[in-house]
Design an enzyme around this catalytic site. Structure first.
Site, PDB file in Angstrom:
ATOM      1  CG  LEU A  81      -1.635   1.181   1.768  1.00  0.00           C
ATOM      2  CD1 LEU A  81      -2.843   0.722   2.600  1.00  0.00           C
ATOM      3  CD2 LEU A  81      -0.762   2.084   2.646  1.00  0.00           C
ATOM      4  CG  ASN A  82       2.144   3.869  -2.924  1.00  0.00           C
ATOM      5  OD1 ASN A  82       1.795   2.855  -3.496  1.00  0.00           O
ATOM      6  ND2 ASN A  82       2.380   4.968  -3.595  1.00  0.00           N
ATOM      7  CG  ASP A  83       0.842   8.090  -2.688  1.00  0.00           C
ATOM      8  OD1 ASP A  83       1.775   7.517  -2.141  1.00  0.00           O
ATOM      9  OD2 ASP A  83       0.987   8.814  -3.690  1.00  0.00           O
ATOM     10  CD  GLN A 107      -1.311   4.887  -6.324  1.00  0.00           C
ATOM     11  OE1 GLN A 107      -0.356   4.582  -7.032  1.00  0.00           O
ATOM     12  NE2 GLN A 107      -2.529   5.054  -6.820  1.00  0.00           N
ATOM     13  CE1 TYR A 112       2.229   4.294 -10.817  1.00  0.00           C
ATOM     14  CE2 TYR A 112       3.377   6.356 -11.225  1.00  0.00           C
ATOM     15  CZ  TYR A 112       3.389   4.980 -11.113  1.00  0.00           C
ATOM     16  OH  TYR A 112       4.565   4.299 -11.281  1.00  0.00           O
ATOM     17  NE  ARG A 127       4.893  11.157  -9.516  1.00  0.00           N
ATOM     18  CZ  ARG A 127       6.093  11.254 -10.084  1.00  0.00           C
ATOM     19  NH1 ARG A 127       6.221  11.306 -11.395  1.00  0.00           N
ATOM     20  NH2 ARG A 127       7.183  11.317  -9.339  1.00  0.00           N
ATOM     21  CG  ASP A 128       0.793  12.530  -7.525  1.00  0.00           C
ATOM     22  OD1 ASP A 128       0.516  11.469  -8.103  1.00  0.00           O
ATOM     23  OD2 ASP A 128       1.893  12.742  -6.991  1.00  0.00           O
ATOM     24  CD  GLU A 150       6.318  11.750  -5.803  1.00  0.00           C
ATOM     25  OE1 GLU A 150       6.409  11.019  -6.801  1.00  0.00           O
ATOM     26  OE2 GLU A 150       6.466  11.318  -4.639  1.00  0.00           O
TER      27      GLU A 150
HETATM   28  C1  FRU Z   1       3.876   9.243  -4.129  1.00  0.00           C
HETATM   29  C2  FRU Z   1       3.762   8.694  -5.548  1.00  0.00           C
HETATM   30  C3  FRU Z   1       2.907   9.564  -6.436  1.00  0.00           C
HETATM   31  C4  FRU Z   1       2.438   8.588  -7.483  1.00  0.00           C
HETATM   32  C5  FRU Z   1       2.238   7.329  -6.678  1.00  0.00           C
HETATM   33  C6  FRU Z   1       2.530   6.052  -7.397  1.00  0.00           C
HETATM   34  O1  FRU Z   1       4.224   8.277  -3.202  1.00  0.00           O
HETATM   35  O2  FRU Z   1       5.050   8.517  -6.106  1.00  0.00           O
HETATM   36  O3  FRU Z   1       3.580  10.680  -6.969  1.00  0.00           O
HETATM   37  O4  FRU Z   1       1.266   9.006  -8.107  1.00  0.00           O
HETATM   38  O5  FRU Z   1       3.102   7.439  -5.560  1.00  0.00           O
HETATM   39  O6  FRU Z   1       2.243   4.948  -6.596  1.00  0.00           O
END
Ligand code: FRU
Length: 484
Positions: A42-44, A60, A103, A172-173, A227
């Protein structure tokens, strides 16, 4: 279900996911009251919102690779922000514009209609430099007609070829907001000179987007890429949150590989530019915090959620949970406010629901204080500091130490072997009045002085290490609740 998704799911079932899930569930470091991936990585936090009373957290997610592979959006909901229901995968990377990763992105709700904007990542084969980066990062629009439970992709609204030419392909984002009847979309960006910035697009209908210009940055000291931008007004101040990469450490500041923080400033709505005379301030001073996102809930609270982890691009740290088939978690959501020009972050009152067995004491600490009723792994502990002389030390779990050096007014968080390679973080304070600690089986969130600072960290103690003990000279009142 889309036939491609069905096929993928059948394939993964054949790979014996059941036993993977079992292994993950049995891990001693699984958390008790934090959002985690069911399996994998898991991330963001993405698309955080409250709609018709229900809180939605997308995130994520790389279900089949605990070290982070192809990114999907996972989805969880909650009615109280304390317990969550898992809804599996909400978005798959299955279109030419998002083939190598769905993403990070945002949800924007208007008139009961939920819109999503995210970055569709596409990788190209061959050699590349950071300008082309060998990838396309398209901005994609999607919608939900059933309150956020299923999402339909509408299509790519800004194709990577159409970004302004002075920027690299690192754009992105998206984060969308409305101002004076017009929609604006912020995007994190890296320009051709390798400086981080936030750029802004505008739209009258959420479908046709025109480039407007630079919203914030660059700033020489703040790295090569920003980001996850986020912008909002709170208590009369304008706030920009972003996660810069490439910031050099400065004393005790900017110690993690990447930072996540905010600037207070002013939005000029005629130019759609954010300017600030203030310093960039890290939102968290612990080891594990990145890519936060905020939303306004139906009670009007500005709530921030962060990833309780960080990218580890050099492979410097190996979390022991990887071997158990999973990695990373979300922080607890926090409520933001601005008081006397500083941003405060406080735990949500909802978490009081979890409070079980209570222990309370007020004492004069002259050397050492230990009481078995205070021990625990999964608990909330509030320490009110009435007075401290020279030093106050708090031992937690196996070998974690919080050390307040009163003479130099510094709070140190020290991790031992259970930190798996991480050692120390330090915050300079004006004085210590309160520690408010949320401990879970492999995490600590330490709120200092009623939300002035937060230190978040994962640590991986051996089983049954449940020590809580004080050393030093101080007068303290402690309240501790086991959390069930
Ligand atoms: C931040 C990031 C975002 C990107 C996503 C990809 O942690 O790098 O910039 O959209 O994670 O998983």
């Amino acid at each position: 279900m889309n036939p491609l998704h069905k096929e993928l799911n059948n394939f993964y079932q054949k790979m014996n996911l059941g036993s993977l899930e079992k292994m993950v569930d049995q891990d001693q470091w699984r958390l008790k009251y934090h959002v985690m991936p069911p399996i994998g990585w898991l991330n963001d936090p993405n698309g955080v919102m409250q709609h018709d009373g229900i809180y939605h957290l997308y995130y994520q997610y790389s279900p089949y690779d605990a070290e982070g592979g192809l990114k999907y959006w996972g989805h969880k909901t909650s009615t109280d922000l304390v317990t969550f229901e898992d809804h599996g995968i909400a978005l798959y990377p299955d279109q030419p514009y998002d083939l190598h990763g769905v993403y990070s992105g945002t949800a924007y709700v208007e008139d009961g209609q939920i819109h999503y904007f995210y970055t569709g990542n596409v990788k190209h084969l061959g050699d590349h430099d950071y300008i082309s980066s060998g990838r396309e990062q398209n901005t994609v629009h999607a919608v939900s007609h059933d309150g956020g439970f299923t999402i339909q992709k509408v299509g790519c609204v800004i194709h990577a070829d159409d970004y302004p030419k002075e920027f690299s392909q690192h754009i992105r984002d998206p984060k969308v907001f409305k101002h004076s009847e017009r929609y604006y979309m912020l995007l994190g960006a890296r320009d051709l000179e390798s400086q981080g910035q936030v750029i802004v697009y505008q739209s009258d209908n959420l479908v046709d987007w025109r480039y407007q210009g630079v919203f914030a940055g660059p700033d020489q000291k703040l790295g090569y890429m920003w980001e996850c931008p986020d912008y909002f007004s709170l208590d009369g101040e304008d706030v920009l949150i972003f996660s810069p990469q490439g910031v050099e450490p400065e004393g005790y500041l900017y110690q993690n590989v990447y930072q996540a923080g905010y600037m207070l400033g002013k939005l000029d709505p005629s130019l759609m530019q954010f300017s600030s005379q203030e310093k960039f301030v890290e939102l968290d001073r612990g080891f594990d915090f990145y890519a936060p996102q905020t939303f306004l809930d139906e009670q009007g609270r500005r709530i921030l959620w962060g990833w309780m982890g960080l990218p580890d691009e050099d492979g410097a740290i190996t979390n022991p949970t990887v071997e158990q088939g999973w990695q990373h978690a979300m922080t607890l959501p926090r409520e933001l406010s601005i008081e006397q020009g500083r941003l405060k972050q406080r735990p949500l009152p909802e978490y009081k629901k979890l409070r079980g067995q209570h222990f309370e004491d007020t004492f004069e600490l002259t050397d050492h204080y230990q009481n078995e009723q205070l021990f625990g792994e999964v608990y909330e502990l509030i320490v009110e500091v009435e007075r401290v002389e020279s030093e106050l030390v708090l031992h937690l779990r196996q070998d974690t130490v919080l050390r307040y050096d009163h003479d130099n007014k510094r709070l140190h968080l020290e991790l031992g072997a259970s930190g798996f390679g991480r050692d120390q973080r330090t915050v300079e304070l004006d004085g210590l009045t309160q520690l408010h600690i949320f401990s879970d089986r492999s995490s600590l969130e330490i709120f200092v002085n009623d939300g002035d600072y937060v230190l978040t960290t994962r640590m991986y103690p051996e089983q049954n290490h449940d020590l809580v003990a004080f050393e030093g000279q101080a007068k303290l009142t402690i309240n501790k609740w086991a959390l069930d």
